[in-house]
Design a protein around this motif. Structure first.
Motif: not given
Ligand code: HEM
Length: 304
Positions: A126-151
């Motif tokens: 079921y887990i199709p990802r989780g080995t790629d550090t740069s993609a993981t970092a970018t995914e968290w950055i986008m998630a944090e930005l979507l969660k914080h509209p001011n940022a």
């Protein structure tokens, strides 16, 4: 797959490890080499933005998690092997197999420590990802930005103020001027370090204690704290002999993908989702990625 631990990350400390580490430092990870791979990043980003454009006109949300793995794996494999690793749909059979095996391997080694790794998910692939550090970092950055509209607003404003003129791409000189983007990257790596084999909890009080779990890129403004391994309380790339040799490679990739996503496209949460409820549950594997895929609505801002 680990070829009797011949891969650098799993090789025991000794002559062999020293040799591959030295070789890759020169051939792959030096400042010069990372710079020389800019054409790969340019081409992969152009493909990504075109793909986003072709999907977003239909008003459907985009699975950013999948897209980011796709672009990041291709940047790494084109730089190292000179060919792309991922099929157009982002899940070539080989890539998929490797990812499943990596998650499975990590699960066997450290499964007791990581309650979020569900065996049923691992075994059914079921887990199709989780080995790629740069993609993981970018995914968290986008998630944090979507969660914080001011940022999101601040960083997007910065990117668009810096990239002036009728450019067909964001260039390296532009990125060097994006101070706030760098703070956003640092803050996300602080909150969601993609690689944590041994989870740690602080044992001492931290100066602005109580607020350390809140995302605030501003904490890095006018601060000399960096992830180069000099500031021991902030080490998302680890430090010392086994510290990450791919730091410059990874940071160049993350900053460039982020600057391009923010420059060309406006991002919103899918209809019905509110920013307070973006799921930030972590899934522990070889990397620590978001448990649920990140979906967002893309609205093109300007054209190539
Ligand atoms: C944002 C991106 C990245 C982060 C946060 C990151 C983080 C880390 C960390 C924390 C370690 C040390 C693990 C340990 O203590 O055992 C590490 C090791 C390593 N990283 Fe990265 N990394 C990133 C990107 C990359 C990239 C892009 C590459 C290669 C293309 C890479 C290649 C490696 C290798 C080969 C090791 C093992 C080094 C050794 O054992 O001597 N990393 N990384």
């Amino acid at each position: 797959m680990f070829y009797e631990c011949k891969g650098m990350g799993f090789a025991p400390y000794g002559d062999y490890w020293r040799q591959v580490r030295k070789m890759s430092a020169v051939e792959l990870f030096s400042h010069q080499r990372v710079h020389s791979f800019q054409f790969v990043r340019d081409e992969e980003i152009e493909l990504l933005i075109n793909k986003i454009r072709s999907t977003c006109g239909k008003g459907e949300s985009i699975n950013l998690s999948k897209m980011l793995v796709f672009v990041s794996s291709n940047i790494v494999s084109r730089s190292i092997l000179s060919h792309r690793s991922e099929a157009e749909d982002g899940c070539s059979k080989f890539g998929e197999l490797v990812k499943r095996l990596m998650v499975l391997f990590t699960g066997f080694c450290v499964g007791d420590m990581f309650p979020y790794l569900r065996w049923v998910d691992v075994l059914t692939g079921y887990i199709p990802r989780g080995t790629d550090t740069s993609a993981t970092a970018t995914e968290w950055i986008m998630a944090e930005l979507l969660k914080h509209p001011n940022a999101m607003k601040n960083v997007q404003q910065e990117v668009r103020n810096v990239v002036v003129g009728n450019k067909s791409k964001v260039d390296q000189d532009d990125i060097a001027k994006m101070e706030y983007l760098k703070c956003v990257v640092k803050e996300t790596l602080r909150l969601h370090p993609p690689v944590v084999f041994v989870p740690r909890k602080t044992s001492a009080k931290i100066p602005n204690g109580g607020k350390t779990e809140k995302s605030s890129p501003e904490r890095f403004e006018n601060s000399s704290i960096d992830f180069q391994g000099q500031d021991f309380h902030y080490i998302p790339f680890d430090f010392g002999r086994r510290g990450c040799p791919g730091m410059s490679f990874g940071v160049a990739s993350v900053e460039y993908v982020m600057a391009s996503l923010l420059y060309w496209v406006d991002w919103k949460l899918p209809a019905g989702e509110i920013f307070e409820n973006v799921d930030m549950t972590k899934l522990y594997g070889l990397t620590v990625c978001k448990k649920t895929h990140l979906h967002a609505l893309a609205i093109p801002h300007s054209s190539f």
